[in-house]
Design a protein around this motif. Sequence first.
Motif, PDB file in Angstrom:
ATOM      1  N   THR A  28       0.831  -1.198   0.000  1.00 13.56           N
ATOM      2  CA  THR A  28       0.000   0.000   0.000  1.00 13.56           C
ATOM      3  C   THR A  28       0.870   1.254   0.000  1.00 13.56           C
ATOM      4  O   THR A  28       0.607   2.207  -0.753  1.00 13.56           O
ATOM      5  N   LEU A  29       1.910   1.252   0.822  1.00 11.16           N
ATOM      6  CA  LEU A  29       2.811   2.408   0.863  1.00 11.16           C
ATOM      7  C   LEU A  29       3.552   2.581  -0.454  1.00 11.16           C
ATOM      8  O   LEU A  29       3.729   3.716  -0.932  1.00 11.16           O
ATOM      9  N   ILE A  30       3.984   1.477  -1.065  1.00 13.69           N
ATOM     10  CA  ILE A  30       4.659   1.570  -2.370  1.00 13.69           C
ATOM     11  C   ILE A  30       3.713   2.152  -3.417  1.00 13.69           C
ATOM     12  O   ILE A  30       4.081   3.044  -4.194  1.00 13.69           O
ATOM     13  N   ALA A  31       2.480   1.660  -3.455  1.00 15.35           N
ATOM     14  CA  ALA A  31       1.502   2.169  -4.424  1.00 15.35           C
ATOM     15  C   ALA A  31       1.203   3.640  -4.162  1.00 15.35           C
ATOM     16  O   ALA A  31       1.048   4.430  -5.110  1.00 15.35           O
ATOM     17  N   PHE A  32       1.152   4.027  -2.903  1.00 12.73           N
ATOM     18  CA  PHE A  32       0.884   5.420  -2.541  1.00 12.73           C
ATOM     19  C   PHE A  32       2.008   6.328  -3.034  1.00 12.73           C
ATOM     20  O   PHE A  32       1.764   7.360  -3.659  1.00 12.73           O
ATOM     21  N   VAL A  33       3.238   5.931  -2.774  1.00 16.96           N
ATOM     22  CA  VAL A  33       4.388   6.747  -3.172  1.00 16.96           C
ATOM     23  C   VAL A  33       4.507   6.811  -4.693  1.00 16.96           C
ATOM     24  O   VAL A  33       4.750   7.887  -5.265  1.00 16.96           O
ATOM     25  N   VAL A  34       4.335   5.686  -5.371  1.00 18.91           N
ATOM     26  CA  VAL A  34       4.404   5.676  -6.831  1.00 18.91           C
ATOM     27  C   VAL A  34       3.272   6.526  -7.416  1.00 18.91           C
ATOM     28  O   VAL A  34       3.473   7.265  -8.372  1.00 18.91           O
ATOM     29  N   GLN A  41      -0.424  14.262  -7.911  1.00 20.62           N
ATOM     30  CA  GLN A  41      -1.488  14.702  -7.009  1.00 20.62           C
ATOM     31  C   GLN A  41      -0.950  14.776  -5.583  1.00 20.62           C
ATOM     32  O   GLN A  41       0.095  14.217  -5.267  1.00 20.62           O
ATOM     33  N   ASP A  42      -1.691  15.482  -4.723  1.00 18.65           N
ATOM     34  CA  ASP A  42      -1.242  15.600  -3.343  1.00 18.65           C
ATOM     35  C   ASP A  42      -1.669  14.385  -2.517  1.00 18.65           C
ATOM     36  O   ASP A  42      -2.377  13.505  -2.995  1.00 18.65           O
ATOM     37  N   GLY A  48      -7.814   9.755  -0.872  1.00 21.31           N
ATOM     38  CA  GLY A  48      -9.205   9.662  -1.323  1.00 21.31           C
ATOM     39  C   GLY A  48      -9.383   8.586  -2.388  1.00 21.31           C
ATOM     40  O   GLY A  48     -10.360   7.838  -2.373  1.00 21.31           O
ATOM     41  N   HIS A  49      -8.424   8.477  -3.311  1.00 20.87           N
ATOM     42  CA  HIS A  49      -8.494   7.425  -4.331  1.00 20.87           C
ATOM     43  C   HIS A  49      -8.423   6.036  -3.689  1.00 20.87           C
ATOM     44  O   HIS A  49      -9.127   5.118  -4.088  1.00 20.87           O
ATOM     45  N   TRP A  50      -7.559   5.889  -2.708  1.00 21.51           N
ATOM     46  CA  TRP A  50      -7.412   4.597  -2.038  1.00 21.51           C
ATOM     47  C   TRP A  50      -8.719   4.225  -1.330  1.00 21.51           C
ATOM     48  O   TRP A  50      -9.196   3.105  -1.444  1.00 21.51           O
ATOM     49  N   GLY A  51      -9.295   5.180  -0.612  1.00 17.00           N
ATOM     50  CA  GLY A  51     -10.533   4.904   0.117  1.00 17.00           C
ATOM     51  C   GLY A  51     -11.686   4.571  -0.805  1.00 17.00           C
ATOM     52  O   GLY A  51     -12.444   3.632  -0.573  1.00 17.00           O
ATOM     53  N   ASN A  52     -11.827   5.332  -1.894  1.00 16.67           N
ATOM     54  CA  ASN A  52     -12.916   5.058  -2.836  1.00 16.67           C
ATOM     55  C   ASN A  52     -12.714   3.727  -3.542  1.00 16.67           C
ATOM     56  O   ASN A  52     -13.652   2.981  -3.772  1.00 16.67           O
ATOM     57  N   GLY A  53     -11.495   3.416  -3.894  1.00 15.14           N
ATOM     58  CA  GLY A  53     -11.211   2.156  -4.584  1.00 15.14           C
ATOM     59  C   GLY A  53     -11.432   0.954  -3.686  1.00 15.14           C
ATOM     60  O   GLY A  53     -11.951  -0.080  -4.112  1.00 15.14           O
TER      61      GLY A  53
END
Length: 132
Positions: A28-34, A41-42, A48-53
Motif C-alpha cells: 500500500t505504501l509503495i503504491a501510494f508513493v508511486v 497529485q497531493d 481519497g483514491h485509495w478509500g474510494n477504490g
Amino acid sequence: MFNAITNASVQLVNRYLPSPFVFSIILTLIAFVVGLAVTGQDMIAMAGHWGNGLWSLHSFAMQMALILVTGYAFASAPFIQRLLDNIASRIHSPSTAIIVSTLVGLVGSWINWGFGLIIGAIFAKSLAKKSR
C-alpha cells in the motif's frame, strides 16, 4: 527424517517471514508513493483514491462470497451427496479417480464456477473416504 525437515522449514518460515498484513501495508505504501510521483497529485487526493477504490471492491467481494456460499449449499444438498457417494463407490483405481474427479469439477463448473470449485473438493473428499 521427513518430519525433521518439515519442522525446520516451519521454524524458518515462522521466524523470518512476516505476516501477510505487513506485506499489504508495504505494498500500500509503495503504491501510494508511486501514485504521488506518477500522477502529481497531493497526499489528500491519493488517500481519497485509495478509500474510494477499497470500498468499491466491497460489493464485488460480497458477490463472490455469495457465489461460493450458494455453491457450497447446493453441493452439500443430500441429493448431490448421494449422487457423489454413488459415483465414488464405483471407482476402484487412482487413475480413474483423477479422471472422474476432474470431470465432476468440469460439469460443476459448467453449471456455475462457484459450484464447480466446491463440488470438485467435496467429491475428492468423498473419493478419499471410499478408496485407499
